[in-house]
Scaffold this motif. Structure first.
Motif, short mmCIF file in Angstrom:
data_model
loop_
_atom_site.label_atom_id
_atom_site.label_comp_id
_atom_site.label_asym_id
_atom_site.label_seq_id
_atom_site.Cartn_x
_atom_site.Cartn_y
_atom_site.Cartn_z
N UNK A 213 20.27 12.41 -17.41
CA UNK A 213 20.58 11.49 -16.31
C UNK A 213 20.42 10.06 -16.84
N UNK B 27 34.40 14.72 -22.37
CA UNK B 27 35.12 14.84 -21.11
C UNK B 27 34.39 14.03 -20.04
N UNK C 24 33.90 14.11 -15.86
CA UNK C 24 34.11 14.88 -14.64
C UNK C 24 33.63 14.08 -13.45
N UNK D 103 38.44 17.87 -14.87
CA UNK D 103 37.87 17.32 -16.10
C UNK D 103 38.95 16.52 -16.81
N UNK E 187 29.98 12.67 -14.35
CA UNK E 187 29.30 13.57 -15.29
C UNK E 187 30.08 13.53 -16.59
N UNK F 246 30.63 15.21 -20.09
CA UNK F 246 30.40 16.48 -20.75
C UNK F 246 30.87 16.42 -22.20
N UNK G 280 35.83 26.66 -25.58
CA UNK G 280 35.05 25.45 -25.80
C UNK G 280 33.68 25.69 -25.19
N UNK H 295 30.41 24.00 -23.76
CA UNK H 295 30.04 22.72 -23.17
C UNK H 295 28.53 22.51 -23.20
N UNK H 296 28.15 21.26 -23.34
CA UNK H 296 26.77 20.88 -23.13
C UNK H 296 26.49 20.74 -21.65
N UNK H 297 25.23 20.51 -21.26
CA UNK H 297 24.88 20.43 -19.85
C UNK H 297 25.34 19.15 -19.18
N UNK I 37 24.59 12.93 -16.40
CA UNK I 37 25.03 12.40 -15.10
C UNK I 37 24.77 10.90 -15.11
#
Lengths: 113, 113
Positions: B10, B35, B37, B43, B88, B90, B102, B104-106, B109
């Motif tokens: 965050x 990316x 979002x 995305x 967000x 990503x 792919x 993705x990481x978490x 935010x």
């Protein structure tokens, strides 16, 4: 027109129901098609590929209609744990290592007890 | 799962701040992605790196500056952002560019005040 279009929902269904999501894509040269799943406040994860002949993975069935540029995902016997957003993904451009993934907005599913 | 990690998770920043987002992949992949979002939007692919070389930049404003020092690390440097950049962010990786799987990481935010 969006490159990949999905009904955002939400789809609210009871446990055990069968639910279907559709996705349309605009680029007729799209090569490959997939469904990703994204849980609330989590990252997207690949759910399954979509093959021309249709394919099944347990309770999930994916279908492709190239003529109508349309992909579907069917979920049978819905579980509470199926609640998530389902992202339609299309690879445009080249195949293999030259294509680009285009994501739809996602369709949200809420399975209720 | 710790295949792709992102820090911070965050971030709140003012429009005059400079900050960086970090992504690390432990999967031995050759391609990494950023990316964005936003709520109710698909995305959006921002940047693609293949073997540390930028191969795609989807008309992203210059206030976002990527850096890929090696195939395992990817940064997104942020400066003079706007409130509409709140989203967000990503990071993802794949074996090669354009591959459907792919990871993705978490995500980070980001809120820009």
């Amino acid at each position: 027109r969006k490159e990949v279009e999905q009904d955002p929902g939400p789809f609210n269904v009871p446990e055990g129901a069968t639910v279907a999501f559709n996705c349309t894509y605009s680029n007729s040269a799209s090569q490959s098609f997939f469904w990703y799943r994204q849980d609330c406040r989590k990252e997207p994860k690949l759910l399954m590929s979509v093959y021309s002949s249709g394919n099944e993975d347990g309770r999930f069935t994916a279908q492709l209609n190239r003529a109508s540029q349309y992909i579907s995902l069917l979920i049978r016997d819905s579980k509470l744990s199926d609640s998530a957003t389902y992202l339609c993904v299309v690879i445009v451009g080249g195949s293999g290592n030259t294509g680009k993934l285009i994501f739809g907005q996602g369709t949200t599913l809420q399975v209720k007890p | 799962e710790t295949g792709v990690t992102q820090t911070p998770r965050h971030l709140v920043m003012g429009m005059t701040n400079k900050k960086s987002l970090k992504c690390e992949q432990h999967l031995g992949h050759n391609a990494m992605y950023w990316y964005k979002q936003s709520a109710k939007k698909p995305l959006e692919l921002m940047f693609v790196y293949s073997l540390e070389e930028r191969v795609e930049n989807n008309s992203v404003p210059s206030r976002f500056s990527p850096e890929c020092p090696n195939s395992s690390h990817l940064f997104l440097h942020l400066h003079t952002l706007q409130p509409e950049d709140s989203a967000l962010y990503l990071c993802a990786s794949s074996q090669d560019p354009g591959r459907e799987t792919q990871y993705f990481g978490p995500g980070t935010r980001l809120l820009v005040l």
